[in-house]
Design an enzyme around this catalytic site. Structure first.
Site, PDB file in Angstrom:
ATOM      1  CE  LYS A 282      -2.233   3.369   2.474  1.00 29.44           C
ATOM      2  NZ  LYS A 282      -1.805   4.289   1.463  1.00 29.44           N
TER       3      LYS A 282
ATOM      4  N   GLY B 137       6.968   5.689   7.709  1.00 26.98           N
ATOM      5  CA  GLY B 137       6.149   6.899   7.668  1.00 26.98           C
ATOM      6  C   GLY B 137       6.329   7.685   8.946  1.00 26.98           C
ATOM      7  CB  SER B 138       4.368  10.426  10.361  1.00 23.82           C
ATOM      8  OG  SER B 138       3.092   9.832  10.442  1.00 23.82           O
TER       9      SER B 138
ATOM     10  N   GLY C  53       2.883   5.378  12.677  1.00 23.19           N
ATOM     11  CA  GLY C  53       3.648   4.187  13.056  1.00 23.19           C
ATOM     12  C   GLY C  53       3.266   3.681  14.441  1.00 23.19           C
TER      13      GLY C  53
ATOM     14  CD  GLU D  52      13.539   1.985  10.229  1.00 22.63           C
ATOM     15  OE1 GLU D  52      13.829   3.135  10.622  1.00 22.63           O
ATOM     16  OE2 GLU D  52      14.045   0.959  10.723  1.00 22.63           O
TER      17      GLU D  52
ATOM     18  CB  CYS E 222      13.225   9.804   7.461  1.00 25.58           C
ATOM     19  SG  CYS E 222      14.134   8.663   6.428  1.00 25.58           S
TER      20      CYS E 222
ATOM     21  CD  GLN F 150       5.378  18.408   4.807  1.00 21.18           C
ATOM     22  OE1 GLN F 150       4.808  17.363   5.082  1.00 21.18           O
ATOM     23  NE2 GLN F 150       6.126  19.069   5.693  1.00 21.18           N
TER      24      GLN F 150
ATOM     25  CD  GLU G  75       9.942  13.832  10.425  1.00 24.29           C
ATOM     26  OE1 GLU G  75       8.793  13.359  10.546  1.00 24.29           O
ATOM     27  OE2 GLU G  75      10.882  13.204   9.904  1.00 24.29           O
TER      28      GLU G  75
HETATM   29  P1  NAD Z   1       2.368   8.952   6.993  1.00 27.58           P
HETATM   30  O1  NAD Z   1       2.609   8.348   8.323  1.00 27.58           O
HETATM   31  O2  NAD Z   1       1.343  10.014   6.890  1.00 27.58           O
HETATM   32  O3  NAD Z   1       1.937   7.824   5.949  1.00 27.58           O
HETATM   33  C1  NAD Z   1       2.750   6.697   5.686  1.00 27.58           C
HETATM   34  C2  NAD Z   1       1.876   5.586   5.124  1.00 27.58           C
HETATM   35  O4  NAD Z   1       0.961   5.145   6.139  1.00 27.58           O
HETATM   36  C3  NAD Z   1       1.014   6.020   3.943  1.00 27.58           C
HETATM   37  O5  NAD Z   1       0.949   4.986   3.005  1.00 27.58           O
HETATM   38  C4  NAD Z   1      -0.336   6.253   4.600  1.00 27.58           C
HETATM   39  O6  NAD Z   1      -1.415   6.158   3.700  1.00 27.58           O
HETATM   40  C5  NAD Z   1      -0.362   5.126   5.611  1.00 27.58           C
HETATM   41  N1  NAD Z   1      -1.315   5.312   6.706  1.00 27.58           N
HETATM   42  C6  NAD Z   1      -1.847   6.482   7.180  1.00 27.58           C
HETATM   43  N2  NAD Z   1      -2.717   6.223   8.180  1.00 27.58           N
HETATM   44  C7  NAD Z   1      -2.728   4.884   8.365  1.00 27.58           C
HETATM   45  C8  NAD Z   1      -3.421   4.012   9.264  1.00 27.58           C
HETATM   46  N3  NAD Z   1      -4.272   4.478  10.168  1.00 27.58           N
HETATM   47  N4  NAD Z   1      -3.198   2.679   9.181  1.00 27.58           N
HETATM   48  C9  NAD Z   1      -2.312   2.191   8.285  1.00 27.58           C
HETATM   49  N5  NAD Z   1      -1.645   2.971   7.391  1.00 27.58           N
HETATM   50  C10 NAD Z   1      -1.836   4.305   7.436  1.00 27.58           C
HETATM   51  O7  NAD Z   1       3.786   9.463   6.463  1.00 27.58           O
HETATM   52  P2  NAD Z   1       4.090  10.280   5.117  1.00 27.58           P
HETATM   53  O8  NAD Z   1       3.581  11.671   5.302  1.00 27.58           O
HETATM   54  O9  NAD Z   1       3.677   9.509   3.919  1.00 27.58           O
HETATM   55  O10 NAD Z   1       5.693  10.276   5.105  1.00 27.58           O
HETATM   56  C11 NAD Z   1       6.463  11.182   5.814  1.00 27.58           C
HETATM   57  C12 NAD Z   1       6.999  10.563   7.088  1.00 27.58           C
HETATM   58  O11 NAD Z   1       7.722   9.382   6.778  1.00 27.58           O
HETATM   59  C13 NAD Z   1       7.986  11.452   7.823  1.00 27.58           C
HETATM   60  O12 NAD Z   1       7.715  11.411   9.204  1.00 27.58           O
HETATM   61  C14 NAD Z   1       9.332  10.801   7.536  1.00 27.58           C
HETATM   62  O13 NAD Z   1      10.325  11.066   8.500  1.00 27.58           O
HETATM   63  C15 NAD Z   1       8.959   9.374   7.488  1.00 27.58           C
HETATM   64  N6  NAD Z   1       9.955   8.582   6.772  1.00 27.58           N
HETATM   65  C16 NAD Z   1      10.747   7.727   7.471  1.00 27.58           C
HETATM   66  C17 NAD Z   1      11.724   6.980   6.823  1.00 27.58           C
HETATM   67  C18 NAD Z   1      12.573   6.021   7.579  1.00 27.58           C
HETATM   68  O14 NAD Z   1      13.052   5.089   6.974  1.00 27.58           O
HETATM   69  N7  NAD Z   1      12.778   6.194   8.879  1.00 27.58           N
HETATM   70  C19 NAD Z   1      11.891   7.099   5.455  1.00 27.58           C
HETATM   71  C20 NAD Z   1      11.077   7.987   4.754  1.00 27.58           C
HETATM   72  C21 NAD Z   1      10.099   8.713   5.428  1.00 27.58           C
END
Ligand code: NAD
Length: 477
Positions: free
Chosen positions: A172, A223-224, A228, A245, A279, A326, A378
């Protein structure tokens, strides 16, 4: 214009709903309509993946390796076209987009090799006449949930090990960047995976992501932190394996003995390239008093010259912010920083370019301290702050005083300080005389504290998540 469908049980399906993918460099440019999946789509995908699991896990190593290698070959052959598509939907520059597709190819190549290199262990027992073997088996149906900022590389570094070690997959991708994931799925599908082994369900996190966490055998998320945290809790409730992550508030220490050019390059690259949307971006620049003013002057001069424009335009060094939401968040944090007493020596401005897009110039704060929100939360944009310190001990304590722990860097000529920093930085990655961002694909990647949960990704460490250990005892008769 047609709708790009989800890929479920070896078929493309469009469904009733779709979302529009818009170019952040030019909001008049629509990349396409992409299916918005439902809970039923996830259930179908998981059922197909479950059915395909045994066959895929028993597939010969050579077949699995060949398929992964074919994916790598096509990514390499089409990296310019796919890199442009990636830049068009995400906003990173053309060079960054092409580089990311190349990285995805390297990841697939690496895991194509791992399929045949991977083995178990064979040990004598402490009891006579007994042998012990330790093997690793696939975890099952894995759900991969990915963010928008590396829309090709992050799916690749999850898909490749998942398939290499015999798992089946439901991917996804982020709602903002479905085109890269769709293109990658198309390549994986044509590379020869049997129906059901690999599935793509695009759509909302609260619908598709949630349903994945509730139905698969293991979840790998990037993701965030808030998302997470919810996913880890949801996975724990079902007692399934989970890896998350998440974000960072990565420090870059600049010591008074630093090579000034190296320090400025590390800061400009680490904090502002890819629009600061990494990130591993260095958002806290922790600078020794003895070099502070020269460093700030050097960074500000470089920021002044940065070319911020359409991601695909020749000469662009920094593309737009990914979307309006954003952009609002970035401006909100710039105001928060100012209200907290930070001094914006370079202040972000909304920029007008030939095409309507989310263009924002960089922000560099000075006179900040580590307790300010701007240094604790962040931002995920082209915003960095300088924190002035008196000595190395204060620098290290400040670097570690954070709820995150992904990447941490130091610029110094002192071998002693560099080694001390490597040993004492509370982060998953440390960088000496390098930007906090910029990684290799064959070594472990991940963080500590609030940045990561579960085993490391990438390189051979990926096997920790994508396989389960079985210990077998046998007595020879
Ligand atoms: P996000 O958390 O908003 O979304 C990430 C993913 O989770 C998306 O596919 C989203 O649709 C899904 N999601 C959202 N709500 C959900 C739920 N309730 N249940 C399951 N899935 C859900 O993050 P984003 O805005 O897409 O990305 C930016 C973030 O990602 C930043 O915080 C960044 O630091 C982080 N990031 C981390 C790494 C790493 O490896 N540590 C790498 C890249 C980005």
């Amino acid at each position: 214009m047609g709708v790009y469908g989800n890929f479920i049980a070896g078929e493309w399906r469009t469904g009733a709903q779709a979302s529009t993918n818009v170019n952040p460099s030019d909001t008049n440019d629509v990349i396409g309509e992409y299916a918005a999946g439902t809970r039923a789509d996830v259930e179908d995908a998981v059922a197909a993946a479950r059915q395909a699991l045994k066959g895929w896990a028993r597939q010969s190593e050579q077949t699995r390796a060949d398929i992964l290698f074919r994916v790598a070959e096509e990514l390499i052959a089409r990296r310019e076209e796919l890199g442009e598509l990636l830049s068009r939907e995400e906003g990173k520059t053309r060079a960054e987009g092409i580089g990311e597709v190349g990285r995805a190819a390297q990841v697939f190549r690496f895991f194509a090799g791992e399929v045949v290199r991977f083995g178990g262990e064979f040990l004598p027992s402490v009891r006579p006449g007994i042998d012990i073997s330790i093997r690793r088996e696939p975890v099952g149906v894995v759900g991969l949930i990915t963010p928008w900022n590396f829309p090709m590389a992050i799916p690749a570094w999850k898909i490749a090990p998942a398939l290499a070690y015999g798992n089946t997959v439901v991917l996804k991708p982020a709602d903002l960047t479905p085109a890269s994931a769709w293109a990658l799925t198309d390549i994986v599908a044509r590379a020869g995976v049997p129906a059901g082994v690999f599935n793509l369900v695009m759509g909302r996190g609260s619908v598709v992501g949630q349903a994945i966490v509730e139905t698969v055998d293991a979840v790998s998320f990037t993701g965030s932190v808030p998302t997470g945290t919810g996913i880890v809790a949801g996975a724990a409730k079902r007692m399934i394996r989970v890896q998350a992550e998440m974000g960072g508030k990565n420090p870059l220490i600049v010591m008074d003995d630093a090579d000034l050019d190296v320090a400025v390059n590390c800061a400009v690259d680490g904090s502002f390239f890819q629009t600061g949307q990494r990130c591993t971006a260095s958002s806290r620049l922790i600078v020794h008093d003895g070099i502070h003013d020269r460093f700030v002057k050097g960074v500000a001069a470089r920021l002044d010259k940065l070319v911020i424009d359409h991601a695909l335009k020749q000469g662009t060094q920094v593309g737009p912010v990914v979307d309006g939401k954003q952009l609002d968040q970035d401006f909100a944090y710039i105001e928060i920083g100012e209200n907290e007493g930070g001094r914006a020596v370079v202040r972000g401005q909304r920029l007008n370019r030939e095409t309507p897009g989310f263009y924002l110039s960089p922000t560099l704060f000075t006179e900040t301290h580590n307790d300010m929100r701007i240094n604790r939360e962040e931002v995920f944009g082209p915003v960095a702050s300088v924190i002035r310190v008196r000595d190395y001990d204060e620098a290290l304590a400040t670097a570690n005083d954070t709820s995150f722990g992904l990447s941490a860097g130091i610029v110094t000529r002192s071998q002693k300080l560099a080694q001390h920093f490597q040993a004492n930085a509370e982060s998953g990655l440390t960088m000496v005389n390098l930007p906090t961002a910029g990684l290799d694909y064959h070594v472990p990647f991940g963080g500590r504290k609030g940045s990561s949960y579960g085993p490391r990704e990438q390189g051979r460490s990926a096997a920790e998540f994508y396989t389960i250990v079985k210990t077998s005892y046998a007595q020879s008769l």
